[in-house]
Scaffold this active site. Structure first.
Site, PDB file in Angstrom:
ATOM      1  N   ASP A  67       0.653  -1.528  -0.267  1.00  0.00           N
ATOM      2  CA  ASP A  67       0.194   0.007   0.018  1.00  0.00           C
ATOM      3  C   ASP A  67       0.915   1.220  -0.311  1.00  0.00           C
ATOM      4  OD1 ASP A  67       0.978  -0.418   2.446  1.00  0.00           O
ATOM      5  OD2 ASP A  67      -1.221  -0.975   3.379  1.00  0.00           O
ATOM      6  N   ASN A 135      -8.092  -2.508  14.045  1.00  0.00           N
ATOM      7  CA  ASN A 135      -9.674  -3.077  13.627  1.00  0.00           C
ATOM      8  C   ASN A 135      -9.325  -3.886  13.023  1.00  0.00           C
ATOM      9  OD1 ASN A 135      -9.119  -2.286  11.453  1.00  0.00           O
ATOM     10  ND2 ASN A 135      -9.414   0.043  11.387  1.00  0.00           N
ATOM     11  N   HIS A 137      -7.281  -4.187  10.516  1.00  0.00           N
ATOM     12  CA  HIS A 137      -7.361  -4.128   8.565  1.00  0.00           C
ATOM     13  C   HIS A 137      -5.791  -4.724   8.315  1.00  0.00           C
ATOM     14  CE1 HIS A 137      -5.001  -0.288   9.763  1.00  0.00           C
ATOM     15  NE2 HIS A 137      -3.946  -1.469   9.676  1.00  0.00           N
ATOM     16  N   GLU A 142     -10.096  -2.053   5.339  1.00  0.00           N
ATOM     17  CA  GLU A 142     -10.472  -1.280   6.208  1.00  0.00           C
ATOM     18  C   GLU A 142     -11.788  -2.659   6.697  1.00  0.00           C
ATOM     19  OE1 GLU A 142      -8.880   0.230   8.218  1.00  0.00           O
ATOM     20  OE2 GLU A 142      -8.304   2.496   7.768  1.00  0.00           O
TER      21      GLU A 142
HETATM   22  C1  F6R Z   1       1.100  -1.257   6.158  1.00  0.00           C
HETATM   23  C2  F6R Z   1       0.271  -2.229   6.618  1.00  0.00           C
HETATM   24  C3  F6R Z   1      -1.091  -2.017   7.829  1.00  0.00           C
HETATM   25  C4  F6R Z   1      -0.250  -2.514   8.339  1.00  0.00           C
HETATM   26  C5  F6R Z   1      -1.359  -2.075   9.972  1.00  0.00           C
HETATM   27  C6  F6R Z   1       0.023  -2.303  11.087  1.00  0.00           C
HETATM   28  O1  F6R Z   1       1.946  -1.750   5.031  1.00  0.00           O
HETATM   29  O2  F6R Z   1      -0.255  -2.932   4.793  1.00  0.00           O
HETATM   30  O3  F6R Z   1      -1.662  -2.713   7.745  1.00  0.00           O
HETATM   31  O4  F6R Z   1       1.056  -3.633   8.647  1.00  0.00           O
HETATM   32  O5  F6R Z   1      -1.691  -1.178  10.267  1.00  0.00           O
HETATM   33  O6  F6R Z   1       0.602  -1.270  11.615  1.00  0.00           O
HETATM   34  P1  F6R Z   1       1.743  -1.099  12.741  1.00  0.00           P
HETATM   35  O7  F6R Z   1       2.577  -2.534  11.973  1.00  0.00           O
HETATM   36  O8  F6R Z   1       2.662   0.270  12.219  1.00  0.00           O
HETATM   37  O9  F6R Z   1       1.261  -1.231  14.255  1.00  0.00           O
END
Ligand code: F6R
Length: 240
Positions: A67, A135, A137, A142
């Site tokens: 992403d 959440n 995701h 989401e």
């Molecule tokens: C990032 C991504 C997100 C993160 C998620 C957790 O490329 O795809 O889904 O993996 O938001 O983020 P952290 O590791 O910072 O808790």
């Protein structure tokens, strides 16, 4: 689904590294699906350490990132291109021409997502690395995203913007939109490696491993994946 609960930070990184290096050693021209965020940094450190100590080469490896924020130029230190260069690519011998990202600055977002989806349909990811949002995701899919989704633009939820704001000056300057790989594309990877640590991930990990499979918890789609490994620390695994 295989769940590995790490007793400490070292084991957390080690478990994830074992899963990743197994793929790279068996297939030196593997296609890696890569993630950003704070969770995989310890894995990327180990990959760099191993590259330096054992000369594991990435010269024939290709990568696709999950992403990117909308509106952040790649020179911005919070863009995911910048993150990958800084946390992994500059420490290994990967050819940058072999790395792929969604372009968050694209004028025509639909065209950009279609370009990425076409590339993904032509390239089978050997291992897809994932973090998870509090959440539930995965990538920036989401809650409520269709399990059939392909690459698309997302309006980030309040909770995600709040979680991400720790990397920005304030909530007001935290991006509110992103481009993301879709859930159906993540599911096509041959192997999935999801990493999660910390108390704030415990509910999402419970839902992923033991909850009902529902679009309200996007990660739960992984219950249907034939080769998924979940690496958690004791806090993130505390509700299992
Ligand atoms: C990032 C991504 C997100 C993160 C998620 C957790 O490329 O795809 O889904 O993996 O938001 O983020 P952290 O590791 O910072 O808790």
């Amino acid at each position: 689904m295989k769940v590995r609960i790490a007793k400490n930070k070292q084991e957390f990184a080690e478990f994830a590294f074992e899963e990743m290096i197994d793929v790279i050693k068996n297939k030196p021209d593997a296609i890696l699906g890569l993630a950003t965020g704070s969770t995989p940094i310890c894995l990327y450190e180990k990959m760099i350490e191993d590259h330096k100590a054992n000369r594991t080469t990435y010269k024939d490896i290709h990568s696709f990132n999950l992403d990117e924020y909308v509106g952040l130029d790649i020179s911005n230190d919070q863009s995911y291109v910048y993150f990958m260069n800084d946390n992994l690519f500059k420490g290994i011998d990967i050819d940058k021409n072999n790395t792929n990202f969604l372009n968050g600055m694209a004028k025509d977002v639909d065209k950009e997502c279609a370009r990425y989806s076409k590339l993904l349909s032509e390239n089978e990811i050997d291992i897809q690395l994932l973090g998870i949002g509090s959440n539930g995701h995965i990538a920036f899919n989401e809650p409520g995203t269709s399990f059939d989704s392909k690459a698309h633009k997302v309006d980030l939820q309040e909770s995600t913007i709040k979680d991400n704001s720790r990397f920005f000056e304030s909530i007001a300057t935290t991006p509110t939109q992103a481009l993301t790989m879709g859930l159906s594309e993540i599911m096509k990877a041959k192997k999935v490696l999801l990493m999660a640590n910390g108390k704030n991930k415990a509910d999402a990990i419970y839902g992923l491993v033991k909850g009902q499979m529902t679009e309200n918890l996007p990660a739960s789609i992984l219950q249907n994946h034939p080769n998924c490994v979940v690496v958690v620390d004791e806090e993130a695994g505390s509700k299992l």
